[in-house]
Enzyme design. Structure first.
Site, PDB file in Angstrom:
ATOM      1  N   GLY A   8       9.616 175.734 100.317  1.00  0.00           N
ATOM      2  CA  GLY A   8       8.283 176.030 100.188  1.00  0.00           C
ATOM      3  C   GLY A   8       8.103 177.829  99.768  1.00  0.00           C
ATOM      4  O   GLY A   8       7.068 177.958  99.676  1.00  0.00           O
ATOM      5  N   TYR A 143      26.048 170.082  90.815  1.00  0.00           N
ATOM      6  CA  TYR A 143      24.816 169.942  90.806  1.00  0.00           C
ATOM      7  C   TYR A 143      24.023 168.570  90.566  1.00  0.00           C
ATOM      8  O   TYR A 143      23.463 167.950  91.031  1.00  0.00           O
ATOM      9  CB  TYR A 143      24.015 171.123  90.258  1.00  0.00           C
ATOM     10  CG  TYR A 143      22.410 171.263  90.381  1.00  0.00           C
ATOM     11  CD1 TYR A 143      21.843 171.688  91.588  1.00  0.00           C
ATOM     12  CD2 TYR A 143      21.728 170.703  89.323  1.00  0.00           C
ATOM     13  CE1 TYR A 143      20.499 171.934  91.718  1.00  0.00           C
ATOM     14  CE2 TYR A 143      20.219 170.772  89.452  1.00  0.00           C
ATOM     15  CZ  TYR A 143      19.858 171.461  90.644  1.00  0.00           C
ATOM     16  OH  TYR A 143      18.424 171.454  90.671  1.00  0.00           O
ATOM     17  N   LYS A 147      22.234 165.474  92.534  1.00  0.00           N
ATOM     18  CA  LYS A 147      21.121 165.164  92.302  1.00  0.00           C
ATOM     19  C   LYS A 147      20.724 163.927  91.847  1.00  0.00           C
ATOM     20  O   LYS A 147      19.732 163.100  92.078  1.00  0.00           O
ATOM     21  CB  LYS A 147      20.342 166.168  91.302  1.00  0.00           C
ATOM     22  CG  LYS A 147      19.792 167.517  91.783  1.00  0.00           C
ATOM     23  CD  LYS A 147      18.753 167.482  92.271  1.00  0.00           C
ATOM     24  CE  LYS A 147      18.463 168.948  92.884  1.00  0.00           C
ATOM     25  NZ  LYS A 147      17.110 168.955  93.665  1.00  0.00           N
ATOM     26  N   ARG A 215      15.646 174.822  74.516  1.00  0.00           N
ATOM     27  CA  ARG A 215      15.426 174.552  76.074  1.00  0.00           C
ATOM     28  C   ARG A 215      13.779 174.427  76.108  1.00  0.00           C
ATOM     29  O   ARG A 215      13.151 174.732  75.306  1.00  0.00           O
ATOM     30  CB  ARG A 215      15.554 175.803  77.311  1.00  0.00           C
ATOM     31  CG  ARG A 215      17.115 176.111  77.211  1.00  0.00           C
ATOM     32  CD  ARG A 215      17.753 174.796  78.121  1.00  0.00           C
ATOM     33  NE  ARG A 215      19.098 175.153  78.501  1.00  0.00           N
ATOM     34  CZ  ARG A 215      20.256 175.233  77.775  1.00  0.00           C
ATOM     35  NH1 ARG A 215      20.132 174.291  76.631  1.00  0.00           N
ATOM     36  NH2 ARG A 215      21.437 175.504  78.247  1.00  0.00           N
TER      37      ARG A 215
HETATM   38  O1  GFB Z   1      18.469 179.231  82.918  1.00  0.00           O
HETATM   39  P1  GFB Z   1      19.989 178.818  82.401  1.00  0.00           P
HETATM   40  O2  GFB Z   1      21.050 179.132  83.143  1.00  0.00           O
HETATM   41  O3  GFB Z   1      19.822 177.430  82.413  1.00  0.00           O
HETATM   42  O4  GFB Z   1      20.032 179.232  80.860  1.00  0.00           O
HETATM   43  P2  GFB Z   1      20.508 176.067  81.802  1.00  0.00           P
HETATM   44  C1  GFB Z   1      21.266 179.290  80.207  1.00  0.00           C
HETATM   45  C2  GFB Z   1      21.270 179.838  78.826  1.00  0.00           C
HETATM   46  O5  GFB Z   1      20.803 181.098  78.497  1.00  0.00           O
HETATM   47  C3  GFB Z   1      22.640 179.338  78.171  1.00  0.00           C
HETATM   48  C4  GFB Z   1      21.728 181.824  78.010  1.00  0.00           C
HETATM   49  O6  GFB Z   1      22.571 179.426  76.738  1.00  0.00           O
HETATM   50  C5  GFB Z   1      23.023 181.142  78.421  1.00  0.00           C
HETATM   51  O7  GFB Z   1      23.979 181.509  77.416  1.00  0.00           O
HETATM   52  N1  GFB Z   1      21.670 183.231  78.944  1.00  0.00           N
HETATM   53  C6  GFB Z   1      21.743 184.263  78.291  1.00  0.00           C
HETATM   54  C7  GFB Z   1      21.883 183.505  80.355  1.00  0.00           C
HETATM   55  N2  GFB Z   1      21.450 185.406  79.115  1.00  0.00           N
HETATM   56  C8  GFB Z   1      21.520 184.667  80.270  1.00  0.00           C
HETATM   57  C9  GFB Z   1      21.554 185.377  81.644  1.00  0.00           C
HETATM   58  O8  GFB Z   1      21.543 186.421  81.891  1.00  0.00           O
HETATM   59  N3  GFB Z   1      21.641 184.278  82.882  1.00  0.00           N
HETATM   60  C10 GFB Z   1      21.561 182.995  82.419  1.00  0.00           C
HETATM   61  N4  GFB Z   1      21.636 182.015  83.439  1.00  0.00           N
HETATM   62  N5  GFB Z   1      21.614 182.554  81.393  1.00  0.00           N
HETATM   63  C11 GFB Z   1      20.671 175.407  84.215  1.00  0.00           C
HETATM   64  C12 GFB Z   1      21.776 174.438  85.128  1.00  0.00           C
HETATM   65  O9  GFB Z   1      21.363 175.254  82.983  1.00  0.00           O
HETATM   66  O10 GFB Z   1      19.443 174.645  84.122  1.00  0.00           O
HETATM   67  C13 GFB Z   1      21.179 174.252  86.389  1.00  0.00           C
HETATM   68  O11 GFB Z   1      22.983 175.123  85.065  1.00  0.00           O
HETATM   69  C14 GFB Z   1      19.419 173.990  86.225  1.00  0.00           C
HETATM   70  O12 GFB Z   1      21.894 173.199  86.927  1.00  0.00           O
HETATM   71  C15 GFB Z   1      18.825 174.570  85.170  1.00  0.00           C
HETATM   72  O13 GFB Z   1      19.366 172.976  86.962  1.00  0.00           O
HETATM   73  C16 GFB Z   1      17.596 174.122  85.152  1.00  0.00           C
HETATM   74  O14 GFB Z   1      19.537 175.294  81.121  1.00  0.00           O
HETATM   75  O15 GFB Z   1      21.665 176.273  80.832  1.00  0.00           O
END
Ligand code: GFB
Length: 322
Positions: A8, A143, A147, A215
């Site tokens: 929440g 993960y 899920k 995305r």
């Molecule tokens: O949000 P994110 O981690 O989700 O985005 P995913 C990852 C993408 O953003 C990759 C780029 O292409 C990364 O290379 N990116 C660039 C970054 N800079 C950054 C940064 O500073 N931090 C992050 N996190 N990414 C997640 C899953 O994947 O999606 C989870 O791993 C989850 O399980 C979520 O459920 C919805 O879409 O890649």
């Protein structure tokens, strides 16, 4: 109806809180009675990894329905480095919530999955029937498998015990109230924080990966409204994808440029191509959603990011872990 929301205080739970708060205010103005009561819990209120604590809390709360959002989550980089925790904690939480709800005769549970749990090697767009058609992307299999079992477990209660337990599958979520941690957060909050620091310190704004992955981002307040619609109006056994259209899919590079635009710091973006890109895309089909709820509207990514940046800039440091 009394509705208990696990998770929440998170990104989605906080958005539902905001939506029902406005609904309640509206009801008050119109001198009508809002028939629903909402209880928002976080791990501070109830440790969902412990079944006895969960049973005790739920039996005292006595909800008629549960929106189950609580999960151990993170962006790509946390998913890669903490696979065991991702699998174990989420499996414990999900098992306990469904088990206790059944024991206490709570007949409605709506649980949250994610489009990142779909098969990696697939055709596009992905729809609800394809969830178990092959292994998920290796970067977040801990993960994803956990899920997927939440969906299986919910469906078994639906089939064998006539429980209205089903699941939503949102795409990547962002907005106010997010976790803005530099290492573990999802891409939008991580990049908002990084751009803020880059500008403050007169440094490059470094984006991990090539910026090419695609995305579909959904704004948390849009998702909150949809979750309430689904809770009250969607009774099928199969999960439902909650997503913007395929045409609204954007690249990470475009997202980074939009963030930089709102910080007025576009000139210093650099892509760190040695960092992981994760899954290239997971394009989801929102046909089922738009057929059931054709009046659904989505906040544009430009406006959603503007609101998120504004919220980040005015929110005290301790709330966003700067
Ligand atoms: O949000 P994110 O981690 O989700 O985005 P995913 C990852 C993408 O953003 C990759 C780029 O292409 C990364 O290379 N990116 C660039 C970054 N800079 C950054 C940064 O500073 N931090 C992050 N996190 N990414 C997640 C899953 O994947 O999606 C989870 O791993 C989850 O399980 C979520 O459920 C919805 O879409 O890649």
């Amino acid at each position: 109806m009394k509705i208990l929301i696990t998770g929440g205080s998170g990104l989605v739970g906080s958005a539902i809180k905001e939506i029902v708060h406005f609904e309640n205010e509206d009801y008050k103005k119109k001198s009508l009675k809002n028939e629903n009561e909402y209880v928002f819990i976080s791990s501070k209120d109830c440790n969902l990894t412990d079944i006895d604590i969960t049973r005790d809390y739920f039996s005292k709360c006595k909800p008629d329905a549960v929106i189950h959002l609580a999960a151990y989550v993170g962006g790509l980089f946390r998913n890669m480095s903490e696979k065991i925790k991702m699998y174990e904690i989420n499996t414990q939480i999900n098992y306990n919530v469904l088990k206790v709800c059944d024991e206490l005769n709570i007949n409605r549970v709506l649980s949250c999955l994610s489009t990142c749990i779909f098969p990696d090697k697939t055709t596009y767009p992905i729809d609800e029937t394809m969830l178990h058609n092959g292994p998920p992307h290796f970067s977040n299999d801990g993960y994803a498998y956990s899920k997927r079992m939440l969906e299986v477990h919910s469906r078994m209660y639906y089939e064998n015990k006539n429980r209205l337990y089903n699941c939503i599958i949102p795409t990547n979520i962002y907005g106010k109230y997010d976790n803005f941690d530099l290492e573990d957060a999802h891409v939008i909050p991580a990049l908002v924080h990084k751009c803020y620091l880059a500008k403050k310190n007169d440094e490059d704004f470094v984006v991990k990966g090539s910026g090419k992955p695609l995305r579909q981002f959904i704004y948390n307040l849009d998702l909150a409204k949809l979750i309430l619609k689904v809770l009250f109006n969607y009774n099928d056994k199969e999960p439902i994808i909650l997503s913007v259209s395929e045409e609204d899919e954007v690249s990470i590079g475009d997202v980074a440029r939009t963030i930089a635009k709102w910080f007025k710091y576009e000139e210093r973006i650099k892509f760190d191509c040695d960092s992981a890109d994760g899954q290239f895309k997971k394009t989801a089909d929102n046909k089922k959603l738009m057929t059931l709820f054709p009046d659904t509207e989505f906040t544009s990514i430009d406006k959603g990011i503007a609101t998120t940046v504004e919220w980040f800039n005015i929110t005290p440091d301790y709330l966003i872990r700067k």
